[in-house]
Write a protein that holds these residues in place. Structure first.
Motif, PDB file in Angstrom:
ATOM      1  N   ARG A   1       0.829  -1.217   0.000  1.00 24.85           N
ATOM      2  CA  ARG A   1       0.000   0.000   0.000  1.00 24.85           C
ATOM      3  C   ARG A   1       0.857   1.259   0.000  1.00 24.85           C
ATOM      4  O   ARG A   1       0.558   2.245   0.669  1.00 24.85           O
ATOM      5  N   GLY A   2       1.966   1.213  -0.726  1.00 25.36           N
ATOM      6  CA  GLY A   2       2.837   2.377  -0.824  1.00 25.36           C
ATOM      7  C   GLY A   2       3.805   2.545   0.330  1.00 25.36           C
ATOM      8  O   GLY A   2       4.574   3.511   0.362  1.00 25.36           O
ATOM      9  N   GLU A   3       3.765   1.638   1.298  1.00 24.84           N
ATOM     10  CA  GLU A   3       4.688   1.710   2.434  1.00 24.84           C
ATOM     11  C   GLU A   3       5.897   0.812   2.189  1.00 24.84           C
ATOM     12  O   GLU A   3       5.775  -0.285   1.648  1.00 24.84           O
ATOM     13  N   GLU A   4       7.044   1.262   2.605  1.00 26.21           N
ATOM     14  CA  GLU A   4       8.264   0.471   2.496  1.00 26.21           C
ATOM     15  C   GLU A   4       9.267   1.033   3.496  1.00 26.21           C
ATOM     16  O   GLU A   4       9.999   1.976   3.209  1.00 26.21           O
ATOM     17  N   TRP A   5       9.252   0.507   4.706  1.00 23.19           N
ATOM     18  CA  TRP A   5      10.174   0.995   5.710  1.00 23.19           C
ATOM     19  C   TRP A   5      10.523  -0.098   6.706  1.00 23.19           C
ATOM     20  O   TRP A   5       9.817  -1.094   6.831  1.00 23.19           O
ATOM     21  N   THR A   6      11.649   0.098   7.365  1.00 21.02           N
ATOM     22  CA  THR A   6      12.184  -0.905   8.290  1.00 21.02           C
ATOM     23  C   THR A   6      12.647  -0.209   9.557  1.00 21.02           C
ATOM     24  O   THR A   6      13.194   0.898   9.511  1.00 21.02           O
ATOM     25  N   LEU A   7      12.418  -0.857  10.693  1.00 20.57           N
ATOM     26  CA  LEU A   7      13.001  -0.346  11.942  1.00 20.57           C
ATOM     27  C   LEU A   7      13.679  -1.491  12.677  1.00 20.57           C
ATOM     28  O   LEU A   7      13.376  -2.660  12.450  1.00 20.57           O
ATOM     29  N   GLU A   8      14.584  -1.126  13.534  1.00 13.70           N
ATOM     30  CA  GLU A   8      15.287  -2.097  14.362  1.00 13.70           C
ATOM     31  C   GLU A   8      14.567  -2.155  15.716  1.00 13.70           C
ATOM     32  O   GLU A   8      14.754  -1.280  16.558  1.00 13.70           O
ATOM     33  N   PRO A   9      13.731  -3.151  15.930  1.00  9.25           N
ATOM     34  CA  PRO A   9      12.895  -3.157  17.136  1.00  9.25           C
ATOM     35  C   PRO A   9      13.668  -3.575  18.381  1.00  9.25           C
ATOM     36  O   PRO A   9      14.634  -4.353  18.305  1.00  9.25           O
ATOM     37  N   ARG A  10      13.234  -3.051  19.517  1.00  8.04           N
ATOM     38  CA  ARG A  10      13.750  -3.535  20.797  1.00  8.04           C
ATOM     39  C   ARG A  10      12.971  -4.805  21.141  1.00  8.04           C
ATOM     40  O   ARG A  10      11.744  -4.794  21.192  1.00  8.04           O
ATOM     41  N   LEU A  11      13.684  -5.889  21.392  1.00  8.13           N
ATOM     42  CA  LEU A  11      13.062  -7.190  21.595  1.00  8.13           C
ATOM     43  C   LEU A  11      13.350  -7.726  22.982  1.00  8.13           C
ATOM     44  O   LEU A  11      14.387  -7.428  23.585  1.00  8.13           O
ATOM     45  N   VAL A  12      12.419  -8.533  23.473  1.00  2.37           N
ATOM     46  CA  VAL A  12      12.605  -9.204  24.753  1.00  2.37           C
ATOM     47  C   VAL A  12      11.905 -10.565  24.668  1.00  2.37           C
ATOM     48  O   VAL A  12      10.890 -10.706  23.976  1.00  2.37           O
ATOM     49  N   THR A  13      12.466 -11.550  25.324  1.00  8.21           N
ATOM     50  CA  THR A  13      11.801 -12.843  25.442  1.00  8.21           C
ATOM     51  C   THR A  13      11.229 -12.953  26.850  1.00  8.21           C
ATOM     52  O   THR A  13      11.570 -12.165  27.747  1.00  8.21           O
ATOM     53  N   ALA A  14      10.351 -13.922  27.052  1.00  7.12           N
ATOM     54  CA  ALA A  14       9.594 -13.996  28.299  1.00  7.12           C
ATOM     55  C   ALA A  14      10.489 -14.065  29.525  1.00  7.12           C
ATOM     56  O   ALA A  14      10.201 -13.451  30.561  1.00  7.12           O
ATOM     57  N   ASP A  15      11.582 -14.780  29.451  1.00  9.29           N
ATOM     58  CA  ASP A  15      12.460 -14.942  30.611  1.00  9.29           C
ATOM     59  C   ASP A  15      13.207 -13.659  30.964  1.00  9.29           C
ATOM     60  O   ASP A  15      13.819 -13.557  32.028  1.00  9.29           O
ATOM     61  N   GLU A  16      13.147 -12.663  30.063  1.00 12.70           N
ATOM     62  CA  GLU A  16      13.848 -11.402  30.304  1.00 12.70           C
ATOM     63  C   GLU A  16      12.943 -10.307  30.864  1.00 12.70           C
ATOM     64  O   GLU A  16      13.422  -9.219  31.195  1.00 12.70           O
ATOM     65  N   LEU A  17      11.644 -10.568  30.984  1.00 11.78           N
ATOM     66  CA  LEU A  17      10.727  -9.564  31.531  1.00 11.78           C
ATOM     67  C   LEU A  17      10.882  -9.494  33.050  1.00 11.78           C
ATOM     68  O   LEU A  17      10.751 -10.514  33.733  1.00 11.78           O
ATOM     69  N   THR A  18      11.122  -8.300  33.553  1.00 11.92           N
ATOM     70  CA  THR A  18      11.318  -8.171  35.007  1.00 11.92           C
ATOM     71  C   THR A  18      10.561  -7.003  35.627  1.00 11.92           C
ATOM     72  O   THR A  18      10.325  -7.006  36.833  1.00 11.92           O
ATOM     73  N   THR A  19      10.164  -6.007  34.816  1.00 15.68           N
ATOM     74  CA  THR A  19       9.542  -4.808  35.386  1.00 15.68           C
ATOM     75  C   THR A  19       8.226  -4.489  34.683  1.00 15.68           C
ATOM     76  O   THR A  19       8.011  -4.865  33.530  1.00 15.68           O
ATOM     77  N   PRO A  20       7.327  -3.758  35.373  1.00 10.74           N
ATOM     78  CA  PRO A  20       6.029  -3.420  34.775  1.00 10.74           C
ATOM     79  C   PRO A  20       6.148  -2.414  33.634  1.00 10.74           C
ATOM     80  O   PRO A  20       7.103  -1.618  33.566  1.00 10.74           O
TER      81      PRO A  20
END
Length: 309
Positions: A48-67
């Motif tokens: 639909r005319g979009e073409e862009w990329t970002l470098e997302p910040r990722l986390v896996t479940a075992d790395e979640l520690t704060t709200p």
């Protein structure tokens, strides 16, 4: 606002990418395989005319520690139980959870796990899919979110979330009764899914044969009757819009459930169809076509993902 997007698929990935691109503090909770794809290719939006990329910040479940301040929950219903367990460390006393699944059973599951207070109602309307490479492909212009408190009360936190989403370029609706909006989306998705799954064809293919154009209105009548009996009659404008989609001549449209079915993947049959026909029985609403679609999808489900396997 500190935002956790649970799932970086076609829906959560798209809205999360818009938020991240606008400068919000966005983290994506993903499985290891999806994390590997995103680290290698980035989170790519095309179509639909979009073409862009970002470098997302990722986390896996075992790395979640704060709200987090906001959790956007966008997973298949088959992954819901695990997702609820995974996000527990991210849900604090001030966290708002906006689920973007279809149906209603997920809201009940979230309420049971976290209490109703953090859980908002949510509806996503977007036409996107994942490519074979894992990129998000936008297939149609439609892309907006509906959010609100479960009890329909005005809410400063909903207004704050709306402002953040709007700033990211996302169209946001805050209706008087978000739960009604969820029912109405459920009617649409089960109608669309039942018609295409039962006939194993696109909307255009179904409506091109004698009698095909009668199926969509008949299924819609059943689903609408269930919603009305539950106290949420579908507005005529939405009924007309759904009819327009499922009776369109030559339309190539199919829902994601149909794509999963044809590809031999598990579907959300129990969450979308099993729950709806069970509520129909409780409300004494006959749904023979929806019952048939449910049976059809259950047979497929048992074939590709046997119970107890």
């Amino acid at each position: 606002m500190k935002i956790l997007v649970v799932g970086a698929g076609a829906t959560g990935g798209y809205f999360g990418a818009l938020l991240a691109r606008s400068g919000e503090d966005v983290t994506f909770l993903v499985r290891p395989h999806r994390a590997a794809v995103l680290r290698a290719r980035g989170l790519r939006i095309t179509g639909r005319g979009e073409e862009w990329t970002l470098e997302p910040r990722l986390v896996t479940a075992d790395e979640l520690t704060t709200p987090y301040d906001l959790v956007l929950l966008s997973v298949k219903s088959t992954a819901l139980t695990q997702a609820i367990e995974d996000i527990a460390p991210a849900v604090g006393p001030d966290t708002a959870i906006v689920p973007l699944l279809n149906g209603l059973a997920h809201v009940e599951a979230l309420n049971a796990s976290f209490g109703a207070a953090p859980v908002l109602g949510g509806v996503a309307k977007v036409v996107t899919t994942l490519s074979d490479e894992g990129d998000i492909v936008r297939l149609a212009p439609l892309a907006h979110l509906t959010i609100g408190e479960q009890d329909g009360s005005p809410s400063p936190r909903v207004e704050k979330i709306r402002a953040v989403l709007t700033e990211a370029g996302i169209d946001v609706l805050v209706p008087e009764h978000v739960m009604a909006s969820m029912w109405h989306k459920w009617v649409f998705i089960t109608t669309f899914g039942a018609v295409t799954s039962l006939m194993r064809g696109t909307v255009g293919e179904i409506n091109a044969v004698p009698g095909g154009a009668d199926l969509g209105p008949a299924v819609l009548a059943e689903a609408s009757a269930v919603s009305a009996a539950a106290g949420h009659p579908v507005p005529e404008s939405e009924r007309a819009a759904t009819l327009g989609i499922v009776t369109a001549t030559g339309s190539p449209m199919v829902p994601s459930l149909y794509r999963d079915l044809i590809a031999g993947r598990p579907t959300e049959v129990e969450h979308l169809f099993g729950d709806l026909v069970a509520r129909a029985r409780t409300l004494s609403v006959p749904t023979p076509l929806l019952d048939l679609a449910t049976l059809h999808l259950r047979v497929h489900q048992e074939r590709v993902s046997p119970a107890g396997a």
